[in-house]
Design a protein around this motif. Structure first.
Motif, PDB file in Angstrom:
ATOM      1  N   ASP A  50      -1.886   4.077   8.846  1.00  0.00           N
ATOM      2  CA  ASP A  50      -1.221   2.917   8.251  1.00  0.00           C
ATOM      3  C   ASP A  50      -0.686   2.005   9.351  1.00  0.00           C
ATOM      4  O   ASP A  50      -0.373   2.434  10.447  1.00  0.00           O
ATOM      5  CB  ASP A  50      -0.122   3.323   7.271  1.00  0.00           C
ATOM      6  CG  ASP A  50       0.976   4.138   7.913  1.00  0.00           C
ATOM      7  OD1 ASP A  50       0.706   4.866   8.873  1.00  0.00           O
ATOM      8  OD2 ASP A  50       2.109   4.034   7.433  1.00  0.00           O
ATOM      9  N   ILE A  51      -0.628   0.742   9.043  1.00  0.00           N
ATOM     10  CA  ILE A  51      -0.134  -0.257   9.975  1.00  0.00           C
ATOM     11  C   ILE A  51       1.393  -0.186   9.940  1.00  0.00           C
ATOM     12  O   ILE A  51       1.984  -0.275   8.863  1.00  0.00           O
ATOM     13  CB  ILE A  51      -0.648  -1.655   9.593  1.00  0.00           C
ATOM     14  CG1 ILE A  51      -2.182  -1.660   9.640  1.00  0.00           C
ATOM     15  CG2 ILE A  51      -0.058  -2.720  10.495  1.00  0.00           C
ATOM     16  CD1 ILE A  51      -2.805  -2.912   9.076  1.00  0.00           C
ATOM     17  N   PRO A  52       2.060  -0.009  11.080  1.00  0.00           N
ATOM     18  CA  PRO A  52       3.527   0.123  11.088  1.00  0.00           C
ATOM     19  C   PRO A  52       4.218  -1.056  10.399  1.00  0.00           C
ATOM     20  O   PRO A  52       3.797  -2.201  10.531  1.00  0.00           O
ATOM     21  CB  PRO A  52       3.870   0.155  12.580  1.00  0.00           C
ATOM     22  CG  PRO A  52       2.619   0.619  13.248  1.00  0.00           C
ATOM     23  CD  PRO A  52       1.486   0.068  12.413  1.00  0.00           C
ATOM     24  N   ASN A  53       5.274  -0.742   9.680  1.00  0.00           N
ATOM     25  CA  ASN A  53       6.076  -1.747   8.965  1.00  0.00           C
ATOM     26  C   ASN A  53       5.244  -2.593   8.013  1.00  0.00           C
ATOM     27  O   ASN A  53       5.468  -3.782   7.871  1.00  0.00           O
ATOM     28  CB  ASN A  53       6.817  -2.653   9.952  1.00  0.00           C
ATOM     29  CG  ASN A  53       7.745  -1.865  10.832  1.00  0.00           C
ATOM     30  OD1 ASN A  53       8.411  -0.956  10.373  1.00  0.00           O
ATOM     31  ND2 ASN A  53       7.771  -2.195  12.094  1.00  0.00           N
ATOM     32  N   ASN A  54       4.264  -1.990   7.386  1.00  0.00           N
ATOM     33  CA  ASN A  54       3.386  -2.774   6.518  1.00  0.00           C
ATOM     34  C   ASN A  54       3.614  -2.523   5.037  1.00  0.00           C
ATOM     35  O   ASN A  54       2.817  -2.924   4.227  1.00  0.00           O
ATOM     36  CB  ASN A  54       1.923  -2.506   6.862  1.00  0.00           C
ATOM     37  CG  ASN A  54       1.417  -1.187   6.276  1.00  0.00           C
ATOM     38  OD1 ASN A  54       2.187  -0.393   5.770  1.00  0.00           O
ATOM     39  ND2 ASN A  54       0.151  -0.962   6.351  1.00  0.00           N
ATOM     40  N   LEU A  55       4.690  -1.857   4.673  1.00  0.00           N
ATOM     41  CA  LEU A  55       4.930  -1.575   3.259  1.00  0.00           C
ATOM     42  C   LEU A  55       5.564  -2.793   2.613  1.00  0.00           C
ATOM     43  O   LEU A  55       6.688  -3.165   2.924  1.00  0.00           O
ATOM     44  CB  LEU A  55       5.849  -0.359   3.098  1.00  0.00           C
ATOM     45  CG  LEU A  55       6.160   0.057   1.667  1.00  0.00           C
ATOM     46  CD1 LEU A  55       4.893   0.470   0.935  1.00  0.00           C
ATOM     47  CD2 LEU A  55       7.154   1.210   1.682  1.00  0.00           C
ATOM     48  N   TRP A  56       4.812  -3.433   1.735  1.00  0.00           N
ATOM     49  CA  TRP A  56       5.294  -4.633   1.059  1.00  0.00           C
ATOM     50  C   TRP A  56       5.762  -4.274  -0.338  1.00  0.00           C
ATOM     51  O   TRP A  56       5.069  -3.603  -1.084  1.00  0.00           O
ATOM     52  CB  TRP A  56       4.191  -5.675   0.990  1.00  0.00           C
ATOM     53  CG  TRP A  56       3.703  -6.082   2.333  1.00  0.00           C
ATOM     54  CD1 TRP A  56       4.437  -6.632   3.334  1.00  0.00           C
ATOM     55  CD2 TRP A  56       2.377  -5.949   2.838  1.00  0.00           C
ATOM     56  NE1 TRP A  56       3.653  -6.869   4.429  1.00  0.00           N
ATOM     57  CE2 TRP A  56       2.377  -6.458   4.156  1.00  0.00           C
ATOM     58  CE3 TRP A  56       1.190  -5.458   2.315  1.00  0.00           C
ATOM     59  CZ2 TRP A  56       1.238  -6.494   4.949  1.00  0.00           C
ATOM     60  CZ3 TRP A  56       0.059  -5.487   3.100  1.00  0.00           C
ATOM     61  CH2 TRP A  56       0.091  -5.996   4.393  1.00  0.00           C
TER      62      TRP A  56
END
Length: 85
Positions: A50-56
């Motif tokens: 997962d792309i870090p800090n990518n939780l929208w």
């Protein structure tokens, strides 16, 4: 009949059941939305990390659709809250 078969590569751990899933047009990313209003992006070539800090979490309701821009640089989502982001 096709000789192609699907092979599991990795099991992704999401917070809730998946409501929408879409590969980017360049096949570099995978976007996943779940019933808990979350959207995450994964890097396909990096073993689906997962792309870090990518939780929208912008939606007030379940995300129902994901779409990528033609150049795969932007992601749009829509949900039962009648919003598009």
């Amino acid at each position: 009949k096709s000789d192609k078969t699907l092979t599991e590569v990795k099991t992704l751990q999401e917070r809730d059941f998946i409501t929408s899933i879409r590969f980017s047009n360049n096949d570099e990313f995978l976007a996943v939305a779940d019933n808990a209003k979350n959207v995450k992006c994964y890097r396909v070539q990096a073993n689906y990390t997962d792309i870090p800090n990518n939780l929208w979490q912008y939606h007030a309701g379940r995300v129902t659709s994901i779409s990528w821009s033609p150049d795969s640089s932007r992601l749009a989502t829509s949900g039962v809250d009648t919003h598009c982001f």
